[in-house]
Scaffold this motif. Structure first.
Motif, PDB file in Angstrom:
ATOM      1  N   ASP A  66     -36.054 -83.502  -0.323  1.00 18.62           N
ATOM      2  CA  ASP A  66     -35.888 -83.047   1.063  1.00 18.62           C
ATOM      3  C   ASP A  66     -34.838 -81.951   1.144  1.00 18.62           C
ATOM      4  OD1 ASP A  66     -37.815 -84.813   1.971  1.00 18.62           O
ATOM      5  OD2 ASP A  66     -36.360 -86.321   2.645  1.00 18.62           O
ATOM      6  N   GLU A  67     -33.738 -82.147   0.429  1.00 16.32           N
ATOM      7  CA  GLU A  67     -32.665 -81.148   0.420  1.00 16.32           C
ATOM      8  C   GLU A  67     -33.142 -79.840  -0.214  1.00 16.32           C
ATOM      9  OE1 GLU A  67     -28.499 -80.480  -1.951  1.00 16.32           O
ATOM     10  OE2 GLU A  67     -28.974 -82.535  -1.320  1.00 16.32           O
ATOM     11  N   LEU A  68     -33.834 -79.954  -1.344  1.00 16.08           N
ATOM     12  CA  LEU A  68     -34.320 -78.759  -2.036  1.00 16.08           C
ATOM     13  C   LEU A  68     -35.354 -78.004  -1.207  1.00 16.08           C
ATOM     14  CD1 LEU A  68     -34.652 -80.165  -5.664  1.00 16.08           C
ATOM     15  CD2 LEU A  68     -32.950 -78.522  -4.839  1.00 16.08           C
ATOM     16  N   TYR A 101     -33.771 -69.006  -0.719  1.00 20.09           N
ATOM     17  CA  TYR A 101     -33.367 -68.117  -1.802  1.00 20.09           C
ATOM     18  C   TYR A 101     -33.725 -66.689  -1.421  1.00 20.09           C
ATOM     19  CZ  TYR A 101     -33.723 -72.595  -4.260  1.00 20.09           C
ATOM     20  OH  TYR A 101     -33.613 -73.905  -4.624  1.00 20.09           O
ATOM     21  N   GLU A 102     -32.914 -65.748  -1.897  1.00 17.65           N
ATOM     22  CA  GLU A 102     -33.187 -64.340  -1.651  1.00 17.65           C
ATOM     23  C   GLU A 102     -33.207 -63.642  -3.005  1.00 17.65           C
ATOM     24  OE1 GLU A 102     -31.578 -62.406   2.008  1.00 17.65           O
ATOM     25  OE2 GLU A 102     -30.598 -61.130   0.502  1.00 17.65           O
ATOM     26  N   ILE A 103     -34.325 -63.017  -3.314  1.00 17.18           N
ATOM     27  CA  ILE A 103     -34.517 -62.364  -4.601  1.00 17.18           C
ATOM     28  C   ILE A 103     -34.781 -60.878  -4.356  1.00 17.18           C
ATOM     29  CG2 ILE A 103     -36.052 -62.188  -6.608  1.00 17.18           C
ATOM     30  CD1 ILE A 103     -35.532 -65.439  -4.760  1.00 17.18           C
ATOM     31  N   ILE A 115     -37.482 -66.859   0.212  1.00 17.33           N
ATOM     32  CA  ILE A 115     -38.384 -67.974  -0.035  1.00 17.33           C
ATOM     33  C   ILE A 115     -37.636 -69.275   0.193  1.00 17.33           C
ATOM     34  CG2 ILE A 115     -37.822 -68.031  -2.496  1.00 17.33           C
ATOM     35  CD1 ILE A 115     -40.770 -68.673  -3.082  1.00 17.33           C
ATOM     36  N   ASN A 116     -38.363 -70.326   0.566  1.00 18.28           N
ATOM     37  CA  ASN A 116     -37.704 -71.620   0.708  1.00 18.28           C
ATOM     38  C   ASN A 116     -38.028 -72.508  -0.489  1.00 18.28           C
ATOM     39  OD1 ASN A 116     -40.239 -72.811   1.194  1.00 18.28           O
ATOM     40  ND2 ASN A 116     -39.938 -72.941   3.395  1.00 18.28           N
ATOM     41  N   GLY A 117     -37.468 -73.703  -0.486  1.00 18.64           N
ATOM     42  CA  GLY A 117     -37.641 -74.626  -1.598  1.00 18.64           C
ATOM     43  C   GLY A 117     -39.044 -75.183  -1.753  1.00 18.64           C
ATOM     44  N   LYS A 118     -39.898 -74.944  -0.774  1.00 19.31           N
ATOM     45  CA  LYS A 118     -41.298 -75.363  -0.862  1.00 19.31           C
ATOM     46  C   LYS A 118     -42.164 -74.237  -1.424  1.00 19.31           C
ATOM     47  CE  LYS A 118     -41.051 -78.250   3.264  1.00 19.31           C
ATOM     48  NZ  LYS A 118     -41.625 -78.465   4.596  1.00 19.31           N
ATOM     49  N   SER A 119     -41.536 -73.166  -1.869  1.00 17.21           N
ATOM     50  CA  SER A 119     -42.204 -71.964  -2.388  1.00 17.21           C
ATOM     51  C   SER A 119     -43.005 -71.245  -1.314  1.00 17.21           C
ATOM     52  CB  SER A 119     -43.108 -72.297  -3.587  1.00 17.21           C
ATOM     53  OG  SER A 119     -42.329 -72.752  -4.668  1.00 17.21           O
ATOM     54  N   GLU A 120     -42.535 -71.334  -0.081  1.00 13.34           N
ATOM     55  CA  GLU A 120     -43.156 -70.600   1.028  1.00 13.34           C
ATOM     56  C   GLU A 120     -42.365 -69.315   1.243  1.00 13.34           C
ATOM     57  OE1 GLU A 120     -44.593 -74.476   3.645  1.00 13.34           O
ATOM     58  OE2 GLU A 120     -42.658 -73.571   4.058  1.00 13.34           O
ATOM     59  N   MET A 169     -37.716 -68.964  -9.546  1.00  7.05           N
ATOM     60  CA  MET A 169     -36.377 -69.446  -9.239  1.00  7.05           C
ATOM     61  C   MET A 169     -36.432 -70.808  -8.542  1.00  7.05           C
ATOM     62  SD  MET A 169     -33.290 -67.800  -6.977  1.00  7.05           S
ATOM     63  CE  MET A 169     -32.784 -66.649  -8.233  1.00  7.05           C
ATOM     64  N   VAL A 170     -37.338 -70.953  -7.588  1.00  2.87           N
ATOM     65  CA  VAL A 170     -37.486 -72.236  -6.883  1.00  2.87           C
ATOM     66  C   VAL A 170     -37.883 -73.330  -7.863  1.00  2.87           C
ATOM     67  CG1 VAL A 170     -38.872 -73.493  -5.190  1.00  2.87           C
ATOM     68  CG2 VAL A 170     -38.009 -71.227  -4.628  1.00  2.87           C
ATOM     69  N   ASN A 171     -38.875 -73.068  -8.705  1.00  2.00           N
ATOM     70  CA  ASN A 171     -39.340 -74.069  -9.666  1.00  2.00           C
ATOM     71  C   ASN A 171     -38.240 -74.466 -10.646  1.00  2.00           C
ATOM     72  OD1 ASN A 171     -41.894 -74.167  -8.523  1.00  2.00           O
ATOM     73  ND2 ASN A 171     -42.752 -72.696  -9.946  1.00  2.00           N
ATOM     74  N   GLU A 172     -37.511 -73.497 -11.161  1.00  2.00           N
ATOM     75  CA  GLU A 172     -36.446 -73.795 -12.116  1.00  2.00           C
ATOM     76  C   GLU A 172     -35.319 -74.578 -11.464  1.00  2.00           C
ATOM     77  OE1 GLU A 172     -35.329 -70.019 -13.800  1.00  2.00           O
ATOM     78  OE2 GLU A 172     -37.045 -69.998 -15.164  1.00  2.00           O
ATOM     79  N   THR A 173     -34.942 -74.200 -10.236  1.00  2.00           N
ATOM     80  CA  THR A 173     -33.883 -74.910  -9.530  1.00  2.00           C
ATOM     81  C   THR A 173     -34.301 -76.343  -9.235  1.00  2.00           C
ATOM     82  OG1 THR A 173     -33.069 -72.860  -8.545  1.00  2.00           O
ATOM     83  CG2 THR A 173     -32.407 -74.913  -7.481  1.00  2.00           C
ATOM     84  N   ASN A 174     -35.515 -76.513  -8.710  1.00  2.00           N
ATOM     85  CA  ASN A 174     -35.998 -77.861  -8.392  1.00  2.00           C
ATOM     86  C   ASN A 174     -36.054 -78.724  -9.646  1.00  2.00           C
ATOM     87  OD1 ASN A 174     -36.238 -77.047  -5.751  1.00  2.00           O
ATOM     88  ND2 ASN A 174     -38.459 -77.062  -5.706  1.00  2.00           N
ATOM     89  N   SER A 175     -36.569 -78.180 -10.729  1.00  2.00           N
ATOM     90  CA  SER A 175     -36.679 -78.927 -11.978  1.00  2.00           C
ATOM     91  C   SER A 175     -35.302 -79.307 -12.517  1.00  2.00           C
ATOM     92  CB  SER A 175     -37.441 -78.090 -13.002  1.00  2.00           C
ATOM     93  OG  SER A 175     -37.527 -78.767 -14.221  1.00  2.00           O
TER      94      SER A 175
END
Length: 115
Positions: A35-37, A42-44, A55-60, A93-99
């Protein structure tokens, strides 16, 4: 002759209850972390900062900003390439951070489909 297992290594109900409680706690921690993630943003920047992808943590994708100076009607391909690179880097970036964050809870435990 019966084999004696070290304390805590038996298959008794107490051990199973402890494992179930531990798994439930881990699942709760993972849900809270997810939920937090999901709410993180993120700004790339890509193309030397010419394109910014939010992008947000849901990869949207939330927003894409393009520096007007790089918009060349005669060279749309370059702009497309920069956009693709920016979006791909954002998703990575989102995938690596979440993982990485999830592995802090699960350690080396890998049970696909269980959690």
């Amino acid at each position: 002759m019966k084999a004696r297992l070290p304390k805590g290594m038996g298959g008794g109900p107490t051990d199973m209850n402890g494992m179930i409680k531990q798994a439930q706690k881990m699942q709760e921690e993972m849900a809270a972390l997810q939920d937090e993630l999901d709410t993180k943003e993120y700004e790339i920047k890509a193309g030397g900062g010419a394109v910014t992808v939010k992008i947000n943590g849901k990869s949207e994708i939330l927003n894409i900003e393009i520096d007007p100076e790089i918009v060349d009607p005669d060279d749309i391909e370059t702009l497309q390439d920069i956009l693709v690179a920016g979006v791909n880097e954002a998703i990575k970036m989102v995938n690596e951070t979440n993982s990485s964050e999830m592995s802090k809870i699960t350690g080396s435990l890998s049970m696909p489909g269980l959690f």
